[in-house]
Design an enzyme around this catalytic site. Structure first.
Site, PDB file in Angstrom:
ATOM      1  N   LYS A  33       0.846  -1.210   0.000  1.00  0.00           N
ATOM      2  CA  LYS A  33       0.000   0.000   0.000  1.00  0.00           C
ATOM      3  C   LYS A  33       0.872   1.248   0.000  1.00  0.00           C
ATOM      4  O   LYS A  33       2.037   1.218   0.413  1.00  0.00           O
ATOM      5  CB  LYS A  33      -0.950   0.018   1.197  1.00  0.00           C
ATOM      6  N   ASP A 159      -2.464  -1.668  10.141  1.00  0.00           N
ATOM      7  CA  ASP A 159      -2.761  -1.651   8.711  1.00  0.00           C
ATOM      8  C   ASP A 159      -3.477  -2.916   8.226  1.00  0.00           C
ATOM      9  O   ASP A 159      -3.818  -3.008   7.048  1.00  0.00           O
ATOM     10  CB  ASP A 159      -1.466  -1.491   7.904  1.00  0.00           C
TER      11      ASP A 159
HETATM   12  O1  C5P Z   1       0.026  -1.287  14.691  1.00  0.00           O
HETATM   13  P1  C5P Z   1       1.423  -1.324  14.245  1.00  0.00           P
HETATM   14  O2  C5P Z   1       2.116  -2.616  14.608  1.00  0.00           O
HETATM   15  O3  C5P Z   1       1.630  -0.971  12.844  1.00  0.00           O
HETATM   16  O4  C5P Z   1       2.143  -0.209  15.095  1.00  0.00           O
HETATM   17  C1  C5P Z   1       3.514  -0.184  15.401  1.00  0.00           C
HETATM   18  C2  C5P Z   1       3.720   0.932  16.383  1.00  0.00           C
HETATM   19  O5  C5P Z   1       3.510   2.191  15.752  1.00  0.00           O
HETATM   20  C3  C5P Z   1       2.774   0.901  17.559  1.00  0.00           C
HETATM   21  O6  C5P Z   1       3.254   0.112  18.602  1.00  0.00           O
HETATM   22  C4  C5P Z   1       2.711   2.368  17.950  1.00  0.00           C
HETATM   23  O7  C5P Z   1       3.857   2.703  18.708  1.00  0.00           O
HETATM   24  C5  C5P Z   1       2.838   3.082  16.606  1.00  0.00           C
HETATM   25  N1  C5P Z   1       1.524   3.470  16.048  1.00  0.00           N
HETATM   26  C6  C5P Z   1       0.867   4.559  16.576  1.00  0.00           C
HETATM   27  N2  C5P Z   1      -0.357   4.944  16.065  1.00  0.00           N
HETATM   28  C7  C5P Z   1      -0.908   4.267  15.046  1.00  0.00           C
HETATM   29  C8  C5P Z   1      -0.245   3.165  14.484  1.00  0.00           C
HETATM   30  C9  C5P Z   1       0.974   2.780  15.003  1.00  0.00           C
HETATM   31  O8  C5P Z   1       1.364   5.183  17.500  1.00  0.00           O
HETATM   32  N3  C5P Z   1      -2.110   4.652  14.566  1.00  0.00           N
END
Ligand code: C5P
Length: 307
Positions: A33, A159
């Site tokens: 994406k 995502d």
């Molecule tokens: O959800 P994902 O594994 O992609 O997120 C990785 C890190 O990125 C999370 O632990 C968080 O610290 C940060 N994050 C965030 N806000 C979001 C998505 C991700 O702070 N909407």
């Protein structure tokens, strides 16, 4: 189907979304994406930042073969790029979470052909997870609705839910609020650097920066009805400054690309991949031809994903 299209524009072509192979495998296409206009709010109490972004799937893809004819174990074989440790692999974790959620001890063999480079904001891992959730939901005969799969998916990665909805979407909340969006056709010239950006670190750096005035999202109608040359100058990515502060080469490469191509260069997600949107193949060819060899050899051309 060949990897690239027949003319001299080397655009990646996807495999079918799902296909039964003669060896019994279910082959799934897990697309990458890019974020169009990524707005990020302040850190919430849940540890996540509220997002508002249009997100398009593109034709760069991972391919996943699922076999359910073996024993009761869930296993992963990774080909292509280095996928890191199994324990962190989102495709494997998705299968385990689904199995745990429905309380079924059911086996699967997952063969992942990795083409989407990890750590570049292209969400390959999340796309793999979504494909495995949807594929095993069918193969194991579980029959969960897409919304229920998304609830399992968002625990694996913000995502994941967007890949459980076909086509382009607008993503809000942590990533769990997904609505379909229409985006005008485009070609994207992706620049894949030789370094990655760690998402949690980029968000942490974002938190230390001065708060921005909250911006409004671009009108859906504009992105749907006009080619990217009309709106690409307006695209922002609120994480770009933080990503650039963590990975200084990012800003330098962005400047070089912009200067050579003469069109805007955007980051996707928390980086490190960048992209330039082109109206058509002609413009895509022109952009690739104007880039110095050193930059062009790290570029991949992709189209908007048809599904
Ligand atoms: O959800 P994902 O594994 O992609 O997120 C990785 C890190 O990125 C999370 O632990 C968080 O610290 C940060 N994050 C965030 N806000 C979001 C998505 C991700 O702070 N909407």
């Amino acid at each position: 189907m060949s990897e690239h299209s027949a003319d001299d524009f080397p655009c990646v072509r996807p495999i079918p979304p799902r296909e039964r192979l003669p060896d019994g495998a279910l082959r799934l296409c897990a697309p990458a994406k890019i974020n169009l206009n990524l707005l990020v709010g302040p850190l919430g109490e849940d540890g996540f930042h509220p997002l508002d972004s249009y997100v398009c799937k593109i034709t760069l893809y991972d391919s996943i073969d699922l076999f359910t004819d073996g024993g009761s174990e869930i296993t992963l074989t990774c080909r292509g790029m280095d996928c890191g440790s199994d324990e962190n692999n989102l495709a494997l974790r998705a299968a385990r979470e689904l199995s745990a959620a429905v309380g079924k001890q059911t086996g699967a063999r997952i063969v992942l052909d990795k083409r989407i480079p990890p750590g570049m904001g292209l969400a390959g891992g999340s796309s793999d997870a979504a494909a495995v959730l949807a594929g095993l939901n069918d193969l194991w005969g579980i029959g969960l609705a897409p919304g229920e799969l998304a609830k399992i998916g968002v625990q694996l990665g913000s995502d994941v839910p967007l890949f459980l909805t076909d086509g382009a979407v607008r993503m809000r909340g942590r990533g769990e609020r997904i609505t379909p969006a229409r985006i005008h056709d485009f070609y994207a010239i992706l620049y894949l650097p030789d370094f990655t950006c760690a998402t949690p670190e980029v968000y942490r750096r974002f938190d230390t920066q001065p708060r921005r005035v909250r911006r409004n999202q671009l009108p859906a109608e504009l992105l749907a009805s006009s080619p990217p040359s009309v709106w690409r100058e307006m695209l922002v990515n609120d994480l770009a400054t933080a990503a650039g502060a963590l990975c200084p080469p990012l800003a330098e490469v962005r400047g070089l690309l912009r200067e050579a191509a003469g069109i805007p260069v955007c980051e996707t997600g928390s980086g490190s991949a960048m992209f330039m949107l082109c109206d058509d193949r002609r413009e895509g060819r022109r952009v690739l031809a104007t880039l110095p060899e050193k930059l062009a050899r790290r570029c991949v051309a992709a189209a908007m994903h048809p599904w």
